[in-house]
Motif scaffolding. Structure first.
Motif, PDB file in Angstrom:
ATOM      1  N   ARG A 110      15.660  12.700  -1.614  1.00 36.53           N
ATOM      2  CA  ARG A 110      14.952  13.361  -0.825  1.00 36.53           C
ATOM      3  C   ARG A 110      14.650  14.872  -1.348  1.00 36.53           C
ATOM      4  O   ARG A 110      13.613  15.295  -1.296  1.00 36.53           O
ATOM      5  N   THR A 111      15.706  15.369  -1.759  1.00 37.32           N
ATOM      6  CA  THR A 111      15.540  16.776  -2.488  1.00 37.32           C
ATOM      7  C   THR A 111      14.806  16.930  -3.627  1.00 37.32           C
ATOM      8  O   THR A 111      13.891  17.666  -4.036  1.00 37.32           O
ATOM      9  N   GLN A 114      11.080  16.505  -2.305  1.00 37.47           N
ATOM     10  CA  GLN A 114      10.825  17.614  -1.701  1.00 37.47           C
ATOM     11  C   GLN A 114      10.307  18.683  -2.641  1.00 37.47           C
ATOM     12  O   GLN A 114       9.420  19.597  -2.668  1.00 37.47           O
ATOM     13  N   LYS A 115      11.100  18.768  -3.824  1.00 40.72           N
ATOM     14  CA  LYS A 115      10.679  19.954  -4.887  1.00 40.72           C
ATOM     15  C   LYS A 115       9.130  19.444  -5.645  1.00 40.72           C
ATOM     16  O   LYS A 115       8.457  20.216  -5.609  1.00 40.72           O
ATOM     17  N   VAL A 118       6.646  20.466  -2.905  1.00 41.20           N
ATOM     18  CA  VAL A 118       6.636  21.906  -2.756  1.00 41.20           C
ATOM     19  C   VAL A 118       5.691  22.237  -4.075  1.00 41.20           C
ATOM     20  O   VAL A 118       4.980  23.183  -3.926  1.00 41.20           O
ATOM     21  N   PRO A 191       9.392  22.935   4.765  1.00 42.07           N
ATOM     22  CA  PRO A 191      10.218  21.729   4.907  1.00 42.07           C
ATOM     23  C   PRO A 191      11.386  21.958   5.837  1.00 42.07           C
ATOM     24  O   PRO A 191      11.834  23.266   5.877  1.00 42.07           O
ATOM     25  N   PHE A 209      14.062  14.449   7.634  1.00 41.00           N
ATOM     26  CA  PHE A 209      13.411  15.749   7.277  1.00 41.00           C
ATOM     27  C   PHE A 209      11.751  15.560   7.444  1.00 41.00           C
ATOM     28  O   PHE A 209      11.094  14.453   7.176  1.00 41.00           O
ATOM     29  N   ILE A 211       8.100  17.746   6.520  1.00 42.13           N
ATOM     30  CA  ILE A 211       7.350  18.963   5.538  1.00 42.13           C
ATOM     31  C   ILE A 211       6.127  19.075   6.387  1.00 42.13           C
ATOM     32  O   ILE A 211       5.339  18.224   6.526  1.00 42.13           O
ATOM     33  N   PHE A 312       9.543  12.891   5.649  1.00 39.97           N
ATOM     34  CA  PHE A 312       9.527  12.484   4.088  1.00 39.97           C
ATOM     35  C   PHE A 312      10.753  11.607   3.815  1.00 39.97           C
ATOM     36  O   PHE A 312      10.750  11.246   2.497  1.00 39.97           O
TER      37      PHE A 312
END
Ligand code: FA5
Length: 343
Positions: A110-111, A114-115, A118, A191, A209, A211, A312
């Protein structure tokens, strides 16, 4: 009787110096204070003491008993401290700087996703903001057009704090603050972790999570929304995807849509993952409701905009083939590492 008491006193003095370990101390306690111990026997004998002597002997037994109890407690405390010191001393011998055999954990898929998202939105001119995890009832609901009496509140049951605040149910909780801070011409992505009182299953978590993105300007259109969504999905799924909008309902957007994307696994031909429809439901969105703009101090006659709220965790599942959302909140580093490479 007095003699007996003095003998026991001496015996205890001798025994206590011999008690070195936890087991010795327990044996000492039982020898003197146990059911068949010396003090219990002494108390039994005390019943036969007559008249004037009773008071003096009673006091002697009591004082001996208290001394034994106190000494045993002190011995126990001293022994615990000794064992703790020994453990700490042994710990010092571990070299924490040596490499760990199994490696050192991994980023949650997930991290990583997310990056990527973003970075894509930053390249399209978006500013990134953070949201709170604990929010006021006003920010989470009222400010986005969900007053206390609105039935949509039932769909987002959450965890309430004693002070009336909530664990936020949606990233939309930050909309009002962000629109106030950035004003009427803005592109912002935020997010965040959300919480709902859910019956947890393979696709629903109580902690997940989203965004969220908002674009406000003059003359923003649904086509602009479609453009940004297509760009984001092409970038993330690394495939040419088409999107379609179906009517949806959210109190904070009008009109509201559910955005579907062509299934990345079968390129829209139809497969098990998309229930043979060729489409995957991905992201609720819509044109920001005039009440929401007004509440944030923006003139809805002059400005308009769109908002979307992408879940997400589910995008991770689509992208990697992960079959259960609960893995993402687990401590299964091995599995998370493996799925992280598929992002
Ligand atoms: C909302 O939360 C809206 N705030 C989204 C939005 C923003 C709409 C801006 C319009 C404009 P919804 O409740 O459908 O909508 O949740 C959005 C996404 O979050 C879902 O599509 C899903 O991917 C994810 N989601 C919701 N609940 C859960 C859950 N319990 N577990 C995992 N993901 C969830």
């Amino acid at each position: 009787m007095k003699e007996k008491i003095n003998e026991l006193k001496e015996l205890f003095s001798k025994r206590k110096t011999e008690a070195q370990t936890k087991e010795d101390i327990e044996a000492l306690r039982l020898e003197f204070m146990g059911k068949k111990g010396h003090i219990t026997t002494l108390m039994g004998d005390f019943r036969n003491v007559l008249g004037e002597q009773k008071r003096e002997i009673g006091m002697m037994i009591n004082s001996l008993k208290q001394e034994i109890e106190k000494t045993i407690e002190e011995l126990k405390a001293k022994n615990e401290q000794k064992e703790m010191d020994k453990r700490l001393e042994n710990d010092k011998k571990i070299d924490y700087t040596l490499p760990v055999e199994d490696g050192v954990g991994a980023l949650n898929p997930r991290t990583i996703l997310q990056k990527q998202i973003v970075d894509l939105f930053v390249s399209m001119g978006f500013t990134i903001e953070d949201g709170n995890e604990i929010e006021t009832e006003y920010n989470n609901f009222d400010s986005v057009n969900v007053p206390a009496t609105h039935p949509a509140r039932d769909m987002q049951d959450t965890f309430w704090l004693d002070n009336g605040e909530v664990l936020k149910t949606q990233t939309s909780a930050a909309q009002n603050r962000i629109l106030r801070e950035h004003g009427p011409k803005c592109r912002v992505l935020f997010p965040g972790r959300c919480f709902r009182n859910e019956a947890v299953d393979a696709t629903h978590e109580n902690t997940f999570f989203q965004i969220e993105g908002v674009v406000v300007d003059e003359n923003v259109s649904v086509s602009n929304l479609i453009y940004f969504m297509e760009e984001m999905l092409k970038g993330v799924l690394k495939k040419d995807v088409k999107v379609r909008l179906r009517p949806g309902f959210f109190p904070f957007t009008e009109p509201s849509f559910e955005l579907d994307a062509t299934c990345p696994l079968c390129a829209g031909k139809g497969c098990g993952a998309c229930s043979h429809t060729g489409w995957l439901e991905l992201c609720p969105c819509g044109m920001i409701h005039p009440n929401v703009l007004k509440e944030a101090g923006i003139d809805p006659e002059k400005y308009n905009g769109f908002a979307f709220g992408l879940g997400f965790d589910r995008l991770v599942m689509i992208k990697t083939g992960l079959d259960d959302i609960r893995h993402l909140n687990s401590e299964n580093v091995k599995l998370l590492k493996q799925y992280g490479t598929k992002i």
